[in-house]
Design an enzyme around this catalytic site. Structure first.
Site, PDB file in Angstrom:
ATOM      1  N   SER A 233      -3.930   0.748  12.375  1.00 34.46           N
ATOM      2  CA  SER A 233      -5.114   1.248  11.677  1.00 34.46           C
ATOM      3  C   SER A 233      -6.375   0.881  12.478  1.00 34.46           C
ATOM      4  CB  SER A 233      -5.130   0.693  10.250  1.00 34.46           C
ATOM      5  OG  SER A 233      -6.006   1.414   9.435  1.00 34.46           O
ATOM      6  N   ASP A 452      -0.139  10.668   7.461  1.00 34.86           N
ATOM      7  CA  ASP A 452      -0.978   9.480   7.271  1.00 34.86           C
ATOM      8  C   ASP A 452      -2.261   9.842   6.528  1.00 34.86           C
ATOM      9  OD1 ASP A 452      -2.718   7.190   7.673  1.00 34.86           O
ATOM     10  OD2 ASP A 452      -1.351   6.583   9.271  1.00 34.86           O
ATOM     11  N   HIS A 482       0.853   5.366   5.567  1.00 32.92           N
ATOM     12  CA  HIS A 482      -0.075   4.834   6.562  1.00 32.92           C
ATOM     13  C   HIS A 482       0.705   4.042   7.595  1.00 32.92           C
ATOM     14  CE1 HIS A 482      -3.793   3.694   8.292  1.00 32.92           C
ATOM     15  NE2 HIS A 482      -3.874   2.475   7.783  1.00 32.92           N
TER      16      HIS A 482
END
Length: 513
Positions: A233, A452, A482
């Protein structure tokens, strides 16, 4: 003001659980002696005083905190000293909290450094819970993570107390009147003032660039000539910035759930509106609903909550529109959360907001006693120092129609967020978009997931392109949630493991379904 989504960390998936609800090149890692060859001495970061470059880490038993118990097993913790201001490395220092578990087998490659996202996520608390996911890597790597500057045990920043955070939950994040607009912006400005009071001089020294420089010092002190790194991320942006600053020190680097480095503040908000709407559509299809109709029904529920919040089983607390949307966001981070979303939406339609509130509390790190974590505080301080763009109220209002077209459920919230997130911030931002070009760096494996929600798939290709030719290598997973590694794809996991353990770079464009 509650931040709905930024880039966020895998801790969001962990919060869901607590809420109750084809081949390329291969080669040996010669620089790090990955097959037992002699190790060259690691190069010290340029300009770092000898007192910091030569420091030895005093690894010892990890201690628990009020927010995180001490981990079980062979985990060790230590403190690294780094310059407070990298422009004056001989000046004051800051303490950074590290955690590691030493490699379990022979033929150790070196340290594998993890950042789990945010910005603002605690690596010290997250690393032990992620160890099972990367158990295949642990035999040959020391698993290492840390709390970046301004986060948790590394002089973490708390911008307001628990009561003030709960009071702010009543602030309308999609204001409809002048009075609501003023209250929304005042809350944002007050939050920034609280951050400045807590952080002091540190407020200007928690940027992604500062942390990337900390990573290179960390690499040197850990004894590694190359930085082997796994960023997730926001950790992908951090990895890209490191690669730009220190291309000659890039080892085996994997970036998963990739932030689009070409997007500015408004672009990120638009990307996330698309990503979460896409994930919501996939969820609705999985329940047999028409995505357009299902989204309209959820949007109608949120509009009703704007006018009249729902009662909950939590004494003195109601489910507001903003809390409801936060509760919808959380289970979209992982397909395993979809059943919880179904149950919570059904309960809300029956007039009970308790389940959506519990999901929102999981996202917001609120425990049953009413204590909140500080991830979103650090997240805001870091991202507002990074981001130069400050959309005005008037500019945001002009953008709202296009946000609503992108997503009938999330668009309005994310549109307004561009005005409120860094409103009247005490320190200026540093750039429009981060610089991640890394000519001459070793190949960087960029992993994108087509489903995602928080870091939409398109960001992976853009990151690879920005890293540069012969550097960025894209691996695609046609999945949900994610991140991709450890999410159920043997194809993804084996490709990443082969790269990190053997140096085998997959073919650029390889797709795992």
């Amino acid at each position: 003001m509650t931040r709905l989504v930024r880039w966020t960390a895998l801790t969001a998936a962990a919060a869901l659980l607590t809420a109750g609800c084809s081949g390329g090149s291969s080669g040996k890692d010669e620089a790090d002696g990955g097959t037992g060859s002699p190790r060259p001495s690691p190069a010290a970061p340029s300009g770092v005083p000898e007192s910091l470059a030569s420091q030895e880490l005093d690894w010892g038993r990890c201690k628990g905190t009020a927010d995180s118990p001490a981990p079980d097993g062979d985990w060790q913790c230590a403190t690294l000293k780094a310059p407070l201001d990298w422009a004056e490395p001989d000046g004051d220092t800051i303490d950074l909290a590290l955690i590691r578990a030493k490699a379990t087998g022979g033929e150790r490659i070196g340290s594998l450094l993890f950042n789990f996202g945010g910005p603002g996520g605690s690596g010290v608390s997250m690393m032990p819970s992620y160890a099972d996911t990367v158990s295949s890597l642990h035999e040959r790597y020391d698993l290492v993570s840390w709390d970046p500057r301004g986060v948790a045990a590394s002089e973490g920043i708390r911008c307001r107390g628990d009561e003030a955070i709960e009071d702010a939950e009543s602030v309308d994040s999609t204001p409809d009147t002048t009075a609501e607009e003023q209250a929304y912006l005042k809350d944002a400005a007050d939050f920034g003032k609280g951050c400045q009071k807590s952080a002091g001089e540190l407020m200007s020294h928690v940027s992604t660039t500062d942390t990337a420089r900390d990573m290179d010092l960390m690499r040197h002190v850990l004894g590694d000539t190359k930085l082997h790194y796994f960023g997730i991320s926001y950790g992908t942006e951090l990895g890209g910035v490191y690669a730009h600053l220190f291309p000659e020190h890039v080892g085996r680097m994997t970036l998963d759930a990739v932030v689009d480095p070409t997007a500015d503040t408004i672009g990120h908000a638009e990307n996330q509106a698309r990503g979460f709407q896409r994930a919501l559509d996939d969820y609705l299809k999985s329940t047999g609903q028409d995505p357009k109709q299902g989204s309209r029904e959820i949007a109608d529920l949120l509009e009703r909550l704007d006018a009249e919040p729902l009662p909950t089983s939590s004494p003195g607390r109601e489910l507001t529109q903003t809390l409801a949307l936060t509760g919808i966001v959380l289970p979209l981070y992982s397909k395993s959360g979809w059943p919880a979303l179904t149950s919570a939406l059904a309960a809300a339609e029956e007039g009970d907001g308790s389940e959506l509130l519990a999901l929102a509390d999981g996202y917001n790190e609120r425990d049953p006693s009413g204590h909140y974590g500080t991830t979103t505080h650090s997240q805001r301080v870091i991202s507002c120092l990074d981001d130069k763009q400050r959309p005005t109220l008037e500019e945001t209002k002009k953008l709202l129609p296009q946000f609503e077209r992108i997503s009938p459920v999330f668009g309005t919230f994310l549109g307004w967020d561009t005005a409120g997130w860094c409103h009247d911030w005490p320190v200026p931002g540093q750039h429009e978009t981060p610089e991640v070009s890394a000519p001459g760096a070793a190949p960087v494996l960029v992993v994108g997931n087509t489903g995602d929600p928080a870091t939409p798939y398109e960001g992976a290709r853009r990151m690879a392109d920005e890293l540069g030719e012969d550097v960025g290598v894209v691996l695609t997973w046609k999945g949900e949630g994610h991140g991709a590694y450890g999410s159920g794809s043997d194809c993804v996991d084996s490709a990443v493991d082969a790269y990190l353990l053997k140096g085998t770079v997959p073919e650029d464009g390889k797709v795992c379904s």
